[in-house]
Motif scaffolding. Structure first.
Motif, short mmCIF file in Angstrom:
data_model
loop_
_atom_site.label_atom_id
_atom_site.label_comp_id
_atom_site.label_asym_id
_atom_site.label_seq_id
_atom_site.Cartn_x
_atom_site.Cartn_y
_atom_site.Cartn_z
N ARG A 21 94.11 8.42 95.27
CA ARG A 21 95.20 7.95 96.30
C ARG A 21 94.47 6.65 96.97
O ARG A 21 93.28 6.77 97.29
N PRO A 50 96.24 19.31 93.89
CA PRO A 50 95.81 18.51 95.09
C PRO A 50 94.72 17.74 94.92
O PRO A 50 94.16 16.78 95.34
N THR A 84 100.99 12.76 98.76
CA THR A 84 100.91 14.14 99.19
C THR A 84 101.72 15.19 98.53
O THR A 84 101.35 16.44 98.48
#
Length: 350
Positions: free
Chosen positions: A311, A304, A283
């Motif tokens: 992820r 992002p 993150t």
């Protein structure tokens, strides 16, 4: 099976004139040189042949032409008399600074693929080899099933993933409609020598070199492959009777922490990686990436969208189909590939 044992003899003998788009890129530059060594007559396209910065690294003995790959009429003109079209040109960015930049990259991919196939149809080019990418194959949750060329990405969070997937799908659709002999190669993250500017793949090595993983490595693997092996895969695809899609990656896909350790072993000045970070730490990846860029001059590699796309997931594909159908195999060890990448990066910063 010996490499090239399934090559198509007629194409091998007759199809000796090749067009390579994006000839000043990492794959293109190496491919042009390999084709010359194989006896091909090579026409090489760049965006602007009058721009010395785009042509100075190209070898002598080739014809260099200007091409906007999104312009079908221009594509038709520059591909006249060509036997094999290698459509390599693409914009490759895992990090984009704006929505406009992202959309432009997608347009380059999709409209370029469309123009390439239509030019091949109109000029009756014998075979088209389209450079796609393993990003058109989905990542899966860790421990998930192995993926193959039959699988297609449906997660378009990252613009680059969307552009490459939609471009290859458009190419296959048009090739079927117009009777174009198309084959696609799907390289992994390309390392090795012969680039004149960084790519999103070599930027990972550059970030490692500048200490980007000194405080910890993301928990992710890296679908590495050397550009010299990728070039061989392109030529085998052009000269083979096999069709369809072919993944080109190393036999084993190293973790990023392992990649950083290899870089340190090659060059002790490269910092050793810290511990492998838990998934939630990704993150903060964009922030750390920004800090690394500001303090060390490392290229931007993580936004992002990238975090959301990777992820908790991993690459699980293999090169088995390319081995079985093309007789291809990776021959450049990861250590040599990383060493040559580091050497080239250092030469660019002198």
């Amino acid at each position: 099976m010996e490499r090239g044992s399934r090559r198509r003899g007629a194409i091998m003998e007759a199809s000796r004139k090749a067009l390579v788009t994006g000839a000043n890129g990492h794959i293109g530059n190496n491919l042009v040189r390999a084709l010359l060594q194989r006896g091909y007559t090579v026409r090489a396209s760049v965006r602007d042949a009058r721009d010395a910065a785009k042509t100075r690294a190209l070898p002598e003995g080739i014809e260099v032409v200007s091409l906007d790959v999104r312009d079908e009429e221009q594509f038709v003109r520059v591909s006249e008399g060509i036997d094999v079209l290698f459509h390599v040109a693409a914009t490759y960015k895992n990090y984009t600074a704006s929505q406009a930049e992202a959309e432009e990259m997608v347009r380059d991919s999709v409209e370029g693929a469309r123009a390439a196939v239509m030019a091949a149809a109109r000029n009756r080019i014998r075979r088209v080899v389209l450079t796609s990418s393993v990003v058109t194959i989905p990542l899966v949750p860790r421990g998930g099933p192995a993926t193959t060329e039959a699988d297609w990405r449906t997660d378009f969070t990252l613009p680059y993933h969307r552009g490459k997937t939609l471009a290859e799908q458009e190419a296959w659709k048009l090739a079927k409609e117009h009777g174009v002999d198309l084959v696609t190669v799907l390289p992994g993250a390309i390392l090795g020598p012969g680039f004149t500017r960084g790519t999103s793949s070599t930027d990972v090595i550059e970030s490692i070199r500048l200490g980007g993983m000194k405080n910890g490595a993301p928990n992710a693997n890296f679908p590495a492959v050397d550009v010299r092996d990728v070039v061989e895969g392109h030529i085998l695809a052009a000269e083979s009777s096999a069709g369809g899609r072919f993944i080109l990656c190393n036999d084993r896909l190293p973790q990023l922490a392992e990649l950083a350790r290899v870089a340190h072993e090659v060059d002790p000045e490269v910092p050793l990686p810290g511990k492998v970070l838990p998934d939630f730490a990704l993150t903060f990846g964009p922030l750390l990436d920004w800090l690394n860029h500001k303090t060390r001059g490392a290229p931007r590699t993580v936004g992002p969208e990238f975090v959301a796309a990777v992820r908790g997931k991993e690459w699980t594909m293999s090169n088995q189909r390319a081995r079985d159908e093309l007789g291809w195999r990776p021959t450049i060890p990861l250590e040599r590939s990383v060493a040559d990448t580091l050497a080239t990066l250092k030469s660019l910063h002198r």
